[in-house]
Design a protein around this motif. Structure first.
Motif, PDB file in Angstrom:
ATOM      1  N   CYS A  32       0.849  -1.189   0.000  1.00 22.36           N
ATOM      2  CA  CYS A  32       0.000   0.000   0.000  1.00 22.36           C
ATOM      3  C   CYS A  32       0.887   1.242   0.000  1.00 22.36           C
ATOM      4  O   CYS A  32       1.808   1.346   0.819  1.00 22.36           O
ATOM      5  CB  CYS A  32      -0.912   0.030   1.222  1.00 22.36           C
ATOM      6  SG  CYS A  32      -2.049  -1.375   1.335  1.00 22.36           S
ATOM      7  N   ALA A  36      -4.342   5.674   3.483  1.00 23.95           N
ATOM      8  CA  ALA A  36      -5.698   5.688   2.942  1.00 23.95           C
ATOM      9  C   ALA A  36      -5.980   4.405   2.173  1.00 23.95           C
ATOM     10  O   ALA A  36      -7.054   3.806   2.298  1.00 23.95           O
ATOM     11  CB  ALA A  36      -5.896   6.907   2.041  1.00 23.95           C
ATOM     12  N   GLN A  40      -8.599   1.449   3.213  1.00 24.67           N
ATOM     13  CA  GLN A  40      -9.608   1.026   2.246  1.00 24.67           C
ATOM     14  C   GLN A  40      -9.620  -0.493   2.104  1.00 24.67           C
ATOM     15  O   GLN A  40     -10.682  -1.119   2.100  1.00 24.67           O
ATOM     16  CB  GLN A  40      -9.352   1.677   0.886  1.00 24.67           C
ATOM     17  CG  GLN A  40     -10.361   1.276  -0.189  1.00 24.67           C
ATOM     18  CD  GLN A  40     -10.076   1.914  -1.531  1.00 24.67           C
ATOM     19  OE1 GLN A  40      -9.214   2.779  -1.647  1.00 24.67           O
ATOM     20  NE2 GLN A  40     -10.785   1.486  -2.551  1.00 24.67           N
ATOM     21  N   ARG A  41      -8.414  -1.085   1.994  1.00 27.28           N
ATOM     22  CA  ARG A  41      -8.333  -2.545   1.854  1.00 27.28           C
ATOM     23  C   ARG A  41      -8.895  -3.243   3.098  1.00 27.28           C
ATOM     24  O   ARG A  41      -9.609  -4.249   2.993  1.00 27.28           O
ATOM     25  CB  ARG A  41      -6.876  -2.977   1.616  1.00 27.28           C
ATOM     26  CG  ARG A  41      -6.272  -2.484   0.311  1.00 27.28           C
ATOM     27  CD  ARG A  41      -7.027  -3.064  -0.905  1.00 27.28           C
ATOM     28  NE  ARG A  41      -7.063  -4.501  -0.911  1.00 27.28           N
ATOM     29  CZ  ARG A  41      -6.120  -5.286  -1.436  1.00 27.28           C
ATOM     30  NH1 ARG A  41      -5.045  -4.733  -2.007  1.00 27.28           N
ATOM     31  NH2 ARG A  41      -6.230  -6.591  -1.424  1.00 27.28           N
ATOM     32  N   ASP A  43     -11.082  -1.965   5.238  1.00 30.47           N
ATOM     33  CA  ASP A  43     -12.525  -1.719   5.289  1.00 30.47           C
ATOM     34  C   ASP A  43     -13.278  -2.606   4.304  1.00 30.47           C
ATOM     35  O   ASP A  43     -14.459  -2.920   4.512  1.00 30.47           O
ATOM     36  CB  ASP A  43     -12.826  -0.247   4.985  1.00 30.47           C
ATOM     37  CG  ASP A  43     -12.359   0.692   6.098  1.00 30.47           C
ATOM     38  OD1 ASP A  43     -12.109   0.193   7.207  1.00 30.47           O
ATOM     39  OD2 ASP A  43     -12.239   1.902   5.843  1.00 30.47           O
ATOM     40  N   GLU A  44     -12.604  -3.015   3.231  1.00 27.23           N
ATOM     41  CA  GLU A  44     -13.220  -3.897   2.235  1.00 27.23           C
ATOM     42  C   GLU A  44     -13.242  -5.354   2.683  1.00 27.23           C
ATOM     43  O   GLU A  44     -13.790  -6.209   1.993  1.00 27.23           O
ATOM     44  CB  GLU A  44     -12.476  -3.771   0.909  1.00 27.23           C
ATOM     45  CG  GLU A  44     -12.692  -2.434   0.204  1.00 27.23           C
ATOM     46  CD  GLU A  44     -11.790  -2.260  -1.005  1.00 27.23           C
ATOM     47  OE1 GLU A  44     -10.842  -3.087  -1.157  1.00 27.23           O
ATOM     48  OE2 GLU A  44     -12.008  -1.312  -1.768  1.00 27.23           O
TER      49      GLU A  44
END
Length: 224
Positions: A32, A36, A40-41, A43-44
């Protein structure tokens, strides 16, 4: 095992990923370029066993990147990589709940040692940081050697919360205990480690080379 490597410098990030992929462990590396992207990863639905985090990330100053991860994704262990070896910065990261700190100038064997220690549930600190800490007393050495036999399973759970940088109220909530009970467990842990505060307890574990797995094993050993 999935490890997030979060660093905004592509060359260094790729180098860390290459080292991990050639470590002999069954590991999936997720690179990453920013926090951010890492958030995102996660949270996915990505479940990470460890985040290796560059301390200086765009949009963050000082140890704010560590603070952001510990606040937003406290369940993810963090190993900090940094260009600095300032013991004050190391201590601040540990205060925030990082499981380890490794200078970017460290040799490869230190990286492997840090990785193994953190994945085993222990805390890794650079030798330069440990060398400026207060000398270890004989009483502390003796206490650390028999620590597993002196802590109950619940106290080891509380100790994990301390290592993660969680305040007593959060530990109490996670374990379904009262604040008073957790406070009592913390007091016993500090007494067992012969230290006076939570950060010293984390440093004690690092200096003794102990992990929670070690404590569990020694507690179940009939000879302990």
């Amino acid at each position: 095992m999935k490890i997030l490597v979060v660093d905004d410098h592509p060359l260094y990030r790729s180098g860390v990923a290459f080292t991990l992929q050639n470590s002999g462990m069954a590991v999936e590396v997720v690179e990453c370029s920013s926090l951010a992207v890492a958030f995102q990863r996660l949270d996915e639905g990505l479940v990470a066993d460890l985040m290796i985090l560059d301390l200086q990330m765009p949009g963050y100053q000082g140890v704010d990147s560590v603070r952001a991860v510990r606040t937003r994704r406290p369940e993810v262990p963090v190993l900090v990589l940094s260009g600095t070896e300032d013991p004050a910065v190391v201590r601040e990261c540990i205060d925030l709940g990082a499981f380890g700190f490794l200078p970017k100038s460290a040799p490869a064997d230190h990286f492997n040692a840090a990785l193994a220690r953190v994945l085993a549930g222990g805390v890794y600190l650079p030798p330069t940081s440990l060398s400026v800490a207060a000398p270890v007393t004989r009483a502390q050495q003796d206490a650390w050697g028999r620590l597993g036999a002196r802590l109950t399973e619940r106290q080891r759970q509380v100790l994990l919360g301390i290592v993660q940088g969680k305040p007593n109220k959060v530990i109490a909530r996670d374990l379904g205990l009262s604040d008073t009970t957790v406070k009592s467990h913390v007091a016993h842990i500090l007494e067992a480690l012969v230290v006076s505060n939570r950060t010293e307890a984390v440093y004690a574990l690092a200096r003794a080379g102990l992990s929670l797995q070690d404590l569990q094993a020694s507690a179940s050993d009939p000879a302990s």
